[in-house]
Design an enzyme around this catalytic site. Structure first.
Site, PDB file in Angstrom:
ATOM      1  N   GLY A 263      20.149 -14.147  80.437  1.00 35.67           N
ATOM      2  CA  GLY A 263      20.281 -12.993  79.564  1.00 35.67           C
ATOM      3  C   GLY A 263      21.355 -13.256  78.528  1.00 35.67           C
TER       4      GLY A 263
ATOM      5  CB  SER B 169      24.815 -10.105  74.792  1.00 36.54           C
ATOM      6  OG  SER B 169      25.995 -10.885  74.949  1.00 36.54           O
ATOM      7  N   GLY B 170      24.470 -12.803  72.832  1.00 33.52           N
ATOM      8  CA  GLY B 170      25.047 -13.404  71.639  1.00 33.52           C
ATOM      9  C   GLY B 170      26.552 -13.515  71.724  1.00 33.52           C
TER      10      GLY B 170
ATOM     11  CB  ILE C 173      32.476 -15.629  74.251  1.00 33.16           C
ATOM     12  CG1 ILE C 173      32.981 -15.583  72.808  1.00 33.16           C
ATOM     13  CG2 ILE C 173      33.124 -16.783  75.008  1.00 33.16           C
ATOM     14  CD1 ILE C 173      34.467 -15.273  72.688  1.00 33.16           C
ATOM     15  CG  ASP C 174      32.066 -13.732  78.727  1.00 35.91           C
ATOM     16  OD1 ASP C 174      32.879 -14.651  78.572  1.00 35.91           O
ATOM     17  OD2 ASP C 174      32.392 -12.535  78.801  1.00 35.91           O
TER      18      ASP C 174
ATOM     19  CB  CYS D  39      22.456  -0.834  81.339  1.00 41.41           C
ATOM     20  SG  CYS D  39      21.746  -2.109  80.258  1.00 41.41           S
TER      21      CYS D  39
ATOM     22  N   GLY E 230      26.225 -13.888  81.927  1.00 38.46           N
ATOM     23  CA  GLY E 230      27.618 -14.276  81.729  1.00 38.46           C
ATOM     24  C   GLY E 230      28.603 -13.335  82.396  1.00 38.46           C
TER      25      GLY E 230
END
Length: 357
Positions: free
Chosen positions: A6, A8-9, A11-12, A105, A131
């Protein structure tokens, strides 16, 4: 092994995908689309989980995947997010409770609908990774998977993940669970995924929460615990237990919100000592390392993500509830928020706070 990550864009998730690729896994990056066109938004761009999605942001994620050397897909979760997360968010706020949308979520969308929809679209994978800062292992003695706190306790996210089921835990990987944030950020900078000093998303939603509630302001009274009218407000949903700022009331001592009464449209205020609780009841239980608690057990518990675990006796209550009796007082245990119970670094269970005194 094929692993869906998954992304999100941030860092993690970027570093998590990179680490798995380096370990020899076949990795696929997947981004959830959760924003519905037409939803009002007044917050800043790029600083929250729930906000309008732009082609620029999607292109940035795709570029990170290109650098890692993995394919990228977008999974449409808009309807599920609306039906599960946002409807719960609205219902709880209008009922005078303060929900935690990130908890729902994670359990229902990110580790639920995203995986289901990806498989239905024909994407094949064996495990799902994110992440998040958390760890998972299997306890042979109990035959259950255990969700454990991250090595970096300052970044630990088990509070937000405590509702993951045994099935979900059995197929999840958290590559960052044994790492420190500073080391993750160093990898990100070395790989050129983001600019040095890149900011991270800080909240579920950075606009005004009333944008998502769809309510018309309604005048009501702010009263003290004796019923004396101290001021007025325009909706109980604008307040949360323990809130001190923004009351607009002059007083010799600081005032705090201690109760919300949506039925009579009243906000009750008191002093700091009125926000302290030693007995908290939770409902809508979610079991993790244990299947149930039949007898009282000494544990530690957290009433919010940023709080430290506090010693408590956890006992079975009536109607499938748990009663958490804290050794010392905790401040502003808030109905609607999650309370998570731990044995050391292991999540035992959690639930939604229904009452506190």
């Amino acid at each position: 092994m094929k692993i869906l990550v998954g992304m999100s864009g941030g860092i993690d998730s970027s570093v998590a995908a990179w680490l798995l690729k380096q370990q020899g896994y076949e990795v696929i990056g997947a981004t959830m689309s959760i924003w519905k066109e037409g939803t009002p938004y007044n917050g800043p761009a790029g600083n929250s989980c729930y906000q309008p999605e732009t082609q620029e942001e999607l292109a940035e994620i795709q570029e990170i995947c290109r650098k890692i050397g993995i394919p990228h897909v977008v999974v449409d979760c808009q309807d599920m997010y609306e039906d599960i997360v946002l409807k719960n968010f609205r219902a709880e706020y209008l009922a005078g409770r303060t929900p935690n949308p990130c908890v729902w979520c994670n359990s229902k969308i990110k580790f639920g609908a995203l995986i289901d929809f990806a498989r239905k679209s024909g994407i094949e994978f064996d495990k799902f990774a994110t992440g998040h800062y958390a760890r998972v292992d299997f306890d042979k003695k109990t035959g259950r998977y255990r969700l454990r706190r991250a090595v970096d306790l300052h970044k630990d996210q088990t509070y937000f993940l405590h509702r993951l089921t045994q099935e979900q835990l059995s197929s999840v990987i958290f590559p960052l669970g044994d790492m420190l944030k500073k080391d993750v950020r160093k990898i990100d900078e070395e790989q050129g995924f983001h600019a040095v000093g890149q900011e991270e998303s800080q909240d579920f939603y950075c606009g005004d929460y009333t944008d998502l509630l769809g309510v018309v302001p309604g005048k009501g009274n702010i009263i003290d615990r004796q019923g004396t009218v101290m001021g007025t407000h325009t909706g109980v949903w604008n307040y949360t237990i323990g809130q001190r700022k923004g009351l607009g009331i002059a007083s010799d001592r600081p005032l705090y919100v201690v109760e919300l009464r949506p039925g009579s449209n009243e906000v009750v205020v008191g002093h700091e000592e009125d926000t302290l609780h030693t007995r908290v009841v939770i409902e809508d239980l979610s079991w993790s390392a244990v299947a149930a608690l039949d007898t009282p057990r000494e544990c530690v518990a957290r009433i919010r993500s940023a709080s430290n675990p506090q010693m408590a006796m956890v006992s079975p209550g009536e109607d499938n509830t748990l009663v958490i009796s804290f050794t010392g007082a905790v401040k502003a245990a808030t109905p609607g928020q999650s309370l998570v119970v731990y044995d050391g670094d292991t999540v035992l269970c959690g639930g939604i706070i229904s009452s506190a005194r």
